[in-house]
Write an enzyme that holds these catalytic residues in place. Structure first.
Site, PDB file in Angstrom:
ATOM      1  N   ASP A 177      -1.897  -0.516   5.837  1.00 48.81           N
ATOM      2  CA  ASP A 177      -2.346   0.067   7.243  1.00 48.81           C
ATOM      3  C   ASP A 177      -3.641   0.129   7.549  1.00 48.81           C
ATOM      4  OD1 ASP A 177      -2.446   2.159   5.219  1.00 48.81           O
ATOM      5  OD2 ASP A 177      -2.488   3.596   6.793  1.00 48.81           O
ATOM      6  N   ASP A 179       0.840  -1.205  -0.009  1.00 48.73           N
ATOM      7  CA  ASP A 179      -0.008   0.052  -0.067  1.00 48.73           C
ATOM      8  C   ASP A 179       0.633   1.283   0.106  1.00 48.73           C
ATOM      9  OD1 ASP A 179      -2.511   1.705   0.383  1.00 48.73           O
ATOM     10  OD2 ASP A 179      -1.548   1.582   2.460  1.00 48.73           O
ATOM     11  N   ASP A 191      -0.357   5.108   0.809  1.00 44.20           N
ATOM     12  CA  ASP A 191      -0.484   6.317   1.770  1.00 44.20           C
ATOM     13  C   ASP A 191      -0.777   5.424   3.242  1.00 44.20           C
ATOM     14  OD1 ASP A 191      -0.758   7.859  -0.250  1.00 44.20           O
ATOM     15  OD2 ASP A 191      -2.972   8.071  -0.417  1.00 44.20           O
TER      16      ASP A 191
END
Length: 263
Positions: free
Chosen positions: A207, A13, A15
């Protein structure tokens, strides 16, 4: 534990993971990025960002031409071509959203409702990068501004149109059912072979709740400490192959690779 010379693939991922949630910097991860480059380990971006955002980031990261997954799985690009994407076009999704808003009075704001100025204010992106974030192909990002009851009705109305909501770090993402990060990664792994023909050993890092389907598909999962109010809920049972970082963003990203990859 995998070694750096094994047929590794890193699936990440952006961001809040490889990129800092606030500054979008990846500087703390640079030593690991250098090591992966020297070892010819492919770095596959798997992000809510658009293809238009990911391509210049790949140039900056030094991974030009690597396959990537955009818009939470709605778009997959392999060898420079779109190989798989959402069953619904962006325009089609926006038309459905407008119809549902007219019919039910749902209160939400999507990227298609605003200019790059508002998107820049929401995200902290520059106006130029906000323009790239609005160059969508197979999903719409929205801010929900209504009640919990209406949200449930919204989900049901979307499902009736074969659409679903995926929660990201900042927005809800409306996309075709069954086209999330996990399904996109599964497709990619069947179409992207290691040069030796070996099966890739995959390490995934993310996250947010939208990363969970991807983290359930990889061999080793790194759950990076994040800012989302909702935790990352994994369905996998091999807990010894899941690592939870103590650091945020690129610090946690590096922490995860250090934990799993042996020299």
């Amino acid at each position: 534990m995998p070694k750096l010379h094994d047929p590794l693939m890193i699936v990440t991922d952006l961001d809040g993971s490889l990129l800092d949630h606030h500054s979008y910097s990846w500087l703390p991860a640079q030593p690991w990025l250098n090591r992966l480059t020297r070892a010819d380990v492919p770095l596959v971006v798997c992000s809510s960002k658009t293809a238009a955002e990911i391509v210049p980031l790949q140039r900056s990261l030094g991974i030009v031409g690597a396959p990537f997954i955009a818009e939470n799985g709605a778009v997959v690009k392999l060898e420079g071509q779109v190989q798989a994407k959402s069953a619904r076009s962006y325009d089609d999704i926006c038309h459905v959203l407008q119809r549902l808003r007219d019919q039910h009075g749902f209160k939400f704001t999507g990227f298609s409702d605003v200019t790059e100025k508002e998107v820049a204010e929401w995200t902290g992106l520059t106006p130029h990068d906000a323009t790239l974030a609005r160059a969508r192909e197979g999903s719409e990002s929205v801010i929900w501004r209504d009640t919990t009851e209406q949200f449930t009705a919204f989900q049901q109305a979307l499902a009736a149109d074969s659409l679903e909501l995926v929660q990201g770090g900042r927005f809800w993402h409306v996309m075709s059912q069954g086209s999330g990060k996990g399904a996109a990664l599964e497709w990619l792994l069947t179409h992207y072979a290691h040069p030796t023909g070996q099966r890739y050993i995959t390490i995934g890092l993310g996250d947010g709740p939208n990363d969970a389907p991807m983290l359930d598909k990889v061999d080793y999962a790194v759950v990076i400490k994040g800012y989302s109010k909702n935790s990352v809920e994994l369905k996998r049972e091999d807990k010894d192959r899941v690592f939870y970082s103590t650091g945020f963003g690129p610090e946690g990203w590096s922490e995860g690779l250090t934990h799993f990859i042996q020299d």
